[in-house]
Design a protein around this motif. Sequence first.
Motif, PDB file in Angstrom:
ATOM      1  N   GLN A  74       0.851  -1.193   0.000  1.00  9.09           N
ATOM      2  CA  GLN A  74       0.000   0.000   0.000  1.00  9.09           C
ATOM      3  C   GLN A  74       0.888   1.246   0.000  1.00  9.09           C
ATOM      4  O   GLN A  74       2.094   1.155   0.013  1.00  9.09           O
ATOM      5  CB  GLN A  74      -0.920  -0.039   1.223  1.00  9.09           C
ATOM      6  CG  GLN A  74      -1.788  -1.292   1.281  1.00  9.09           C
ATOM      7  CD  GLN A  74      -2.501  -1.463   2.603  1.00  9.09           C
ATOM      8  OE1 GLN A  74      -3.038  -0.535   3.174  1.00  9.09           O
ATOM      9  NE2 GLN A  74      -2.518  -2.696   3.106  1.00  9.09           N
ATOM     10  N   GLY A 225      -4.956   2.328  -3.895  1.00  9.94           N
ATOM     11  CA  GLY A 225      -4.843   1.515  -2.692  1.00  9.94           C
ATOM     12  C   GLY A 225      -3.919   0.327  -2.852  1.00  9.94           C
ATOM     13  O   GLY A 225      -3.601  -0.351  -1.875  1.00  9.94           O
ATOM     14  N   SER A 270      -4.578  -4.768   0.445  1.00 12.01           N
ATOM     15  CA  SER A 270      -5.738  -4.100  -0.166  1.00 12.01           C
ATOM     16  C   SER A 270      -6.494  -5.127  -1.008  1.00 12.01           C
ATOM     17  O   SER A 270      -6.289  -5.254  -2.213  1.00 12.01           O
ATOM     18  CB  SER A 270      -5.259  -2.928  -1.031  1.00 12.01           C
ATOM     19  OG  SER A 270      -4.534  -1.997  -0.260  1.00 12.01           O
TER      20      SER A 270
END
Length: 394
Positions: A74, A225, A270
């Motif tokens: 991330q 993300g 994510s």
Amino acid sequence: MTERAINFGAGPSALPDSVLEEAARGLVNFQGTGIGIAEISHRSKEFTAFVSNLESLIRTQLDVPPTHKILFTQGGGTGQFSAVVLNMLARHRLLHPNLTDEERFMDYVVTGSWSKKAAAEARRLGGGKVNIVAESSHSIPSHDSFKFSSDPALIYYCENETVDGVQFSHEPSSPASFPFHLLPQNTLLPLVADYSSSFMSRKIPRLADHAIIFAGAQKNIGPSGLTIIIVREDCLVDVDAAAKLGAVPVPITMAYKTLADSSSLYNTPSTLPMYMAGLVLERSQELGGVQYFEELNKRKADKVYSVLKEGEAKGIFHGKVKEGSGSWMNITFGVLGEGAEAKFLAGAESRGMKALKGHRSVGGIRVSLYNAITEEQTDQLVAYMREFITENAS
């Protein structure tokens, strides 16, 4: 699905309709588990198998050699501005423990806003001196201007500058190509490339010669993300051992070795962006992979640059980037005349073409032609640009 606008935004960017529809189903029920992708355990057998397939899709389509790991994390490209410095300084400290910070160099090629920010972050973190190898505005620097350090901790460049519309050519003979021939030969190069806004849009020249390639997903791959990192195995170093020798301690989730040892599942990743990226890459593979998109993206870019030249000849448009250094992904230009830019944007908006306004720091127009933008949508923009030229030429 209701009628959608043509999204020429620079990111988060357009995604294929088929992917969005499939992702919507996966939000409710991921692969027949009865659990949505945003709810399922990242350690479930279904999700870990999906991550393995996601890696395989990238490795296959980009011909990533077995010497390199593919990691998922991330923090976006900006997070990698920090992670790259910390990991590569740790590696350099292990290789050269007796050098002082003043003797340890980090080489940066500055071609626009993002590489400038990356260099600034390296200065802020310290641990070595930043050497600006070459710097230019609105073009790729000439090869004779590059001045690399003899044994730097890292050599950084941004392959495509999203804000400025500048991109390195992937043709070795082009003066706008990256000067690989000026780098030390027959050695493991500490070469780092930010591919955030061009990842999977065309082949990566000399991928195997790179230590690290990273990309935020929100241009060609999926929603924001997710960050994808391709790391050569010699850069998966023991950062704690380096810290004992004086290197800056590396946060555990920013250490590449941590990510590699845990198959990118050290902590909860994510999951939804990874799922959508997998859907995008499965579609890409079905269409013919990177080779398919390279040919498509060249056609799209050629069409927009051609009509831009027509507008320049008529005094309507003004290209911002030197010819040969222009991006395939982000084409930037100005509209000449008082109120002309607002008129151009309003006309585009009325035709369902949105997000064409340039970055707030530079203004103007920015056309982002990421993989999800079809040739037909590009043709609609080109037709509008040509219409605008005709209506406004004196």
